[in-house]
Motif scaffolding. Sequence first.
Motif, PDB file in Angstrom:
ATOM      1  N   PRO A 315       0.804  -1.227   0.000  1.00  0.00           N
ATOM      2  CA  PRO A 315       0.000   0.000   0.000  1.00  0.00           C
ATOM      3  C   PRO A 315       0.836   1.275   0.000  1.00  0.00           C
ATOM      4  O   PRO A 315       0.412   2.296  -0.535  1.00  0.00           O
ATOM      5  CB  PRO A 315      -0.840  -0.117   1.275  1.00  0.00           C
ATOM      6  CG  PRO A 315      -0.177  -1.158   2.105  1.00  0.00           C
ATOM      7  CD  PRO A 315       0.502  -2.082   1.160  1.00  0.00           C
ATOM      8  N   LEU A 316       2.038   1.237   0.570  1.00  0.00           N
ATOM      9  CA  LEU A 316       2.915   2.409   0.540  1.00  0.00           C
ATOM     10  C   LEU A 316       3.281   2.776  -0.898  1.00  0.00           C
ATOM     11  O   LEU A 316       3.194   3.941  -1.304  1.00  0.00           O
ATOM     12  CB  LEU A 316       4.189   2.141   1.348  1.00  0.00           C
ATOM     13  CG  LEU A 316       4.161   2.459   2.836  1.00  0.00           C
ATOM     14  CD1 LEU A 316       5.448   1.963   3.498  1.00  0.00           C
ATOM     15  CD2 LEU A 316       3.972   3.939   3.090  1.00  0.00           C
ATOM     16  N   VAL A 317       3.712   1.772  -1.658  1.00  0.00           N
ATOM     17  CA  VAL A 317       4.094   2.022  -3.049  1.00  0.00           C
ATOM     18  C   VAL A 317       2.903   2.533  -3.847  1.00  0.00           C
ATOM     19  O   VAL A 317       3.010   3.496  -4.625  1.00  0.00           O
ATOM     20  CB  VAL A 317       4.673   0.744  -3.680  1.00  0.00           C
ATOM     21  CG1 VAL A 317       4.808   0.906  -5.194  1.00  0.00           C
ATOM     22  CG2 VAL A 317       6.024   0.414  -3.070  1.00  0.00           C
ATOM     23  N   ALA A 318       1.753   1.897  -3.666  1.00  0.00           N
ATOM     24  CA  ALA A 318       0.566   2.306  -4.417  1.00  0.00           C
ATOM     25  C   ALA A 318       0.152   3.731  -4.076  1.00  0.00           C
ATOM     26  O   ALA A 318      -0.242   4.505  -4.955  1.00  0.00           O
ATOM     27  CB  ALA A 318      -0.584   1.342  -4.122  1.00  0.00           C
ATOM     28  N   THR A 319       0.273   4.118  -2.806  1.00  0.00           N
ATOM     29  CA  THR A 319      -0.140   5.455  -2.369  1.00  0.00           C
ATOM     30  C   THR A 319       0.808   6.529  -2.897  1.00  0.00           C
ATOM     31  O   THR A 319       0.371   7.591  -3.345  1.00  0.00           O
ATOM     32  CB  THR A 319      -0.200   5.524  -0.837  1.00  0.00           C
ATOM     33  OG1 THR A 319      -1.159   4.567  -0.373  1.00  0.00           O
ATOM     34  CG2 THR A 319      -0.598   6.912  -0.364  1.00  0.00           C
ATOM     35  N   VAL A 320       2.101   6.240  -2.855  1.00  0.00           N
ATOM     36  CA  VAL A 320       3.092   7.270  -3.180  1.00  0.00           C
ATOM     37  C   VAL A 320       3.343   7.370  -4.683  1.00  0.00           C
ATOM     38  O   VAL A 320       3.386   8.468  -5.246  1.00  0.00           O
ATOM     39  CB  VAL A 320       4.409   6.993  -2.439  1.00  0.00           C
ATOM     40  CG1 VAL A 320       5.489   7.977  -2.874  1.00  0.00           C
ATOM     41  CG2 VAL A 320       4.198   7.072  -0.933  1.00  0.00           C
ATOM     42  N   PHE A 321       3.504   6.222  -5.354  1.00  0.00           N
ATOM     43  CA  PHE A 321       3.935   6.239  -6.752  1.00  0.00           C
ATOM     44  C   PHE A 321       2.836   5.875  -7.738  1.00  0.00           C
ATOM     45  O   PHE A 321       2.988   6.115  -8.933  1.00  0.00           O
ATOM     46  CB  PHE A 321       5.117   5.284  -6.944  1.00  0.00           C
ATOM     47  CG  PHE A 321       6.348   5.692  -6.199  1.00  0.00           C
ATOM     48  CD1 PHE A 321       7.116   6.762  -6.624  1.00  0.00           C
ATOM     49  CD2 PHE A 321       6.740   5.022  -5.052  1.00  0.00           C
ATOM     50  CE1 PHE A 321       8.254   7.145  -5.939  1.00  0.00           C
ATOM     51  CE2 PHE A 321       7.874   5.388  -4.352  1.00  0.00           C
ATOM     52  CZ  PHE A 321       8.625   6.462  -4.802  1.00  0.00           C
ATOM     53  N   PRO A 441      -6.636   3.516   4.832  1.00  0.00           N
ATOM     54  CA  PRO A 441      -5.737   4.497   4.207  1.00  0.00           C
ATOM     55  C   PRO A 441      -4.377   4.491   4.913  1.00  0.00           C
ATOM     56  O   PRO A 441      -4.313   4.396   6.147  1.00  0.00           O
ATOM     57  CB  PRO A 441      -6.471   5.821   4.402  1.00  0.00           C
ATOM     58  CG  PRO A 441      -7.909   5.428   4.536  1.00  0.00           C
ATOM     59  CD  PRO A 441      -7.924   4.118   5.246  1.00  0.00           C
ATOM     60  N   VAL A 442      -3.316   4.568   4.140  1.00  0.00           N
ATOM     61  CA  VAL A 442      -1.969   4.435   4.706  1.00  0.00           C
ATOM     62  C   VAL A 442      -1.697   5.434   5.840  1.00  0.00           C
ATOM     63  O   VAL A 442      -1.153   5.052   6.886  1.00  0.00           O
ATOM     64  CB  VAL A 442      -0.912   4.565   3.588  1.00  0.00           C
ATOM     65  CG1 VAL A 442       0.489   4.713   4.183  1.00  0.00           C
ATOM     66  CG2 VAL A 442      -0.968   3.347   2.688  1.00  0.00           C
ATOM     67  N   VAL A 444      -3.714   6.677   7.990  1.00  0.00           N
ATOM     68  CA  VAL A 444      -4.455   6.226   9.184  1.00  0.00           C
ATOM     69  C   VAL A 444      -3.737   5.044   9.832  1.00  0.00           C
ATOM     70  O   VAL A 444      -3.576   4.992  11.058  1.00  0.00           O
ATOM     71  CB  VAL A 444      -5.900   5.843   8.804  1.00  0.00           C
ATOM     72  CG1 VAL A 444      -6.625   5.224   9.996  1.00  0.00           C
ATOM     73  CG2 VAL A 444      -6.650   7.065   8.297  1.00  0.00           C
ATOM     74  N   THR A 445      -3.299   4.093   9.013  1.00  0.00           N
ATOM     75  CA  THR A 445      -2.588   2.933   9.543  1.00  0.00           C
ATOM     76  C   THR A 445      -1.290   3.344  10.230  1.00  0.00           C
ATOM     77  O   THR A 445      -0.947   2.838  11.301  1.00  0.00           O
ATOM     78  CB  THR A 445      -2.282   1.934   8.412  1.00  0.00           C
ATOM     79  OG1 THR A 445      -3.471   1.655   7.690  1.00  0.00           O
ATOM     80  CG2 THR A 445      -1.724   0.648   8.979  1.00  0.00           C
ATOM     81  N   ILE A 446      -0.554   4.264   9.615  1.00  0.00           N
ATOM     82  CA  ILE A 446       0.704   4.730  10.209  1.00  0.00           C
ATOM     83  C   ILE A 446       0.439   5.421  11.542  1.00  0.00           C
ATOM     84  O   ILE A 446       1.148   5.187  12.542  1.00  0.00           O
ATOM     85  CB  ILE A 446       1.433   5.674   9.238  1.00  0.00           C
ATOM     86  CG1 ILE A 446       1.937   4.891   8.023  1.00  0.00           C
ATOM     87  CG2 ILE A 446       2.597   6.379   9.933  1.00  0.00           C
ATOM     88  CD1 ILE A 446       2.565   5.745   6.945  1.00  0.00           C
ATOM     89  N   ALA A 447      -0.571   6.265  11.594  1.00  0.00           N
ATOM     90  CA  ALA A 447      -0.899   6.967  12.847  1.00  0.00           C
ATOM     91  C   ALA A 447      -1.288   5.974  13.938  1.00  0.00           C
ATOM     92  O   ALA A 447      -0.844   6.092  15.094  1.00  0.00           O
ATOM     93  CB  ALA A 447      -2.017   7.965  12.598  1.00  0.00           C
ATOM     94  N   ALA A 448      -2.113   4.977  13.578  1.00  0.00           N
ATOM     95  CA  ALA A 448      -2.528   3.981  14.568  1.00  0.00           C
ATOM     96  C   ALA A 448      -1.337   3.162  15.052  1.00  0.00           C
ATOM     97  O   ALA A 448      -1.201   2.871  16.251  1.00  0.00           O
ATOM     98  CB  ALA A 448      -3.597   3.069  13.969  1.00  0.00           C
ATOM     99  N   GLY A 449      -0.450   2.790  14.126  1.00  0.00           N
ATOM    100  CA  GLY A 449       0.729   2.030  14.513  1.00  0.00           C
ATOM    101  C   GLY A 449       1.668   2.824  15.395  1.00  0.00           C
ATOM    102  O   GLY A 449       2.205   2.307  16.380  1.00  0.00           O
TER     103      GLY A 449
END
Length: 461
Positions: A315-321, A441-442, A444-449
């Motif tokens: 999901p990181l790659v898909a979101t950024v690139f 959404p990436v 949101v996941t990063i914030a929760a982690g």
Amino acid sequence: MDDGKDNASPTPLAQLWRGFAVLGVAEVVARLVAFAATAWVSQRVGAGAFGIVSFALAALLYANRVVSWELESVGVTEVMSRDAQGDSAAGTIIVARFLSAIGAIVLIAALARWVLPSPDGTVLLLYAVGLAAVALNTRFAYLMRGAPARPALARFLSELVNAAVVIALVHSATDVERVPLGFVAGEAVAAAFLLTGIPVWRGVRHFDPALAVRTMRRAAPLVLASLLGLVAFNLDLILLRLTRGTVDAGHYAAAYALVSLLLNLGVTYSANVLPALSRLREEPGAFQRLYSDANVLLFVLMVPCVVGGVILAQPLVATVFGAAYAPSAAPLAPLLIAAGLTLSRFVPVAAIVALGRRREALWVNGSGALVNIALNLVLIPRFGVLGAASSAVVTDVVRLVVAQVLVQRAGVSSQYARRLLAPTAAAAAMGAVAWFGRAWPVPVTIAAGAATYGAALLALG
């Protein structure tokens, strides 16, 4: 007499943390700006042209290491304390570095003209022009003085100018030759900004060739070690470009762009660790305590990034690139693991250098370079980007083991292993949240982690 300082001097770890906090925050912001520029370029020019740009940057790093003389890695106090301190010495060094930069630009111009195809050669040559500004950068002199604020701002300004230029000029694959202009402009602004803060011109007027030669000789072992480290760091990208084409190189470079923030923070951290350890090398007890604390602090900062990045690679790659860079997700996970191993090596290597064993650093990167060359030649032609990423992991395992052996031989023990259990458990809890939140959404996941990791660390003490 009140000198404006606290009665109690800060501990070495507190000094390390303050210096890293200033440079680290600036590095994070600068890297985020740089990452936005990288994402812009990759999406506008496509994977093929992005591979050309990434190849040029990978090749340029070798010249950059030679021109900079690795003064921050050597530790400026170590380099200059035996000679003259201050502005005059700094001026002598930047003049000598500038002359070496001119020589490097001439050599790269010949390479670009007669060896490389177009537009690879043109892109590399335009990037090489920025070496003149790299040579004039006096960041090392500020770090010698323990004054990181201005270099931190210069770092941000450099990336801001770079991003502004590429966003203004780069809009399609036909604009690929304009990409290096951002780098050149950014480095020039940073160098000019730093030069206004330190009056080095006495050294320019009274150039001391003997000091320049002595400094170069002291830096030589670490310059060579750094060049060997670059072989282990980016030979994979260069071989991908040469054997698998620009598209594979572009996909691999996109994965590395996500890893680069973590690696650059590690370099910033190391730039603060080395002078801090150097000041304590005559105090074995204090040196050992700071060594242990520095390793633990780095682990606390690094492990959630590696764990979370591995889980969220796709999901990181898909979101950024975007969807066009989906193949970049496959090498991202092993590259993040390799990055974690790389960061784990920084403090041991800093300890080796701080103890005056600069030549031993050659063993770390020399062994890594040999392993990396052998694995890349075997794996990349057959497995492409996954082969390159796999060789990076094995190479960094070897380099970390060698670094640990050398630091133990130097009399520095690893007494901090138990202190890593709490952040490891906290990272596991964070990883569980990231795993179940992969469909979110990436951001949101990063914030929760991140919230989970912080709460777990507090709960575990």
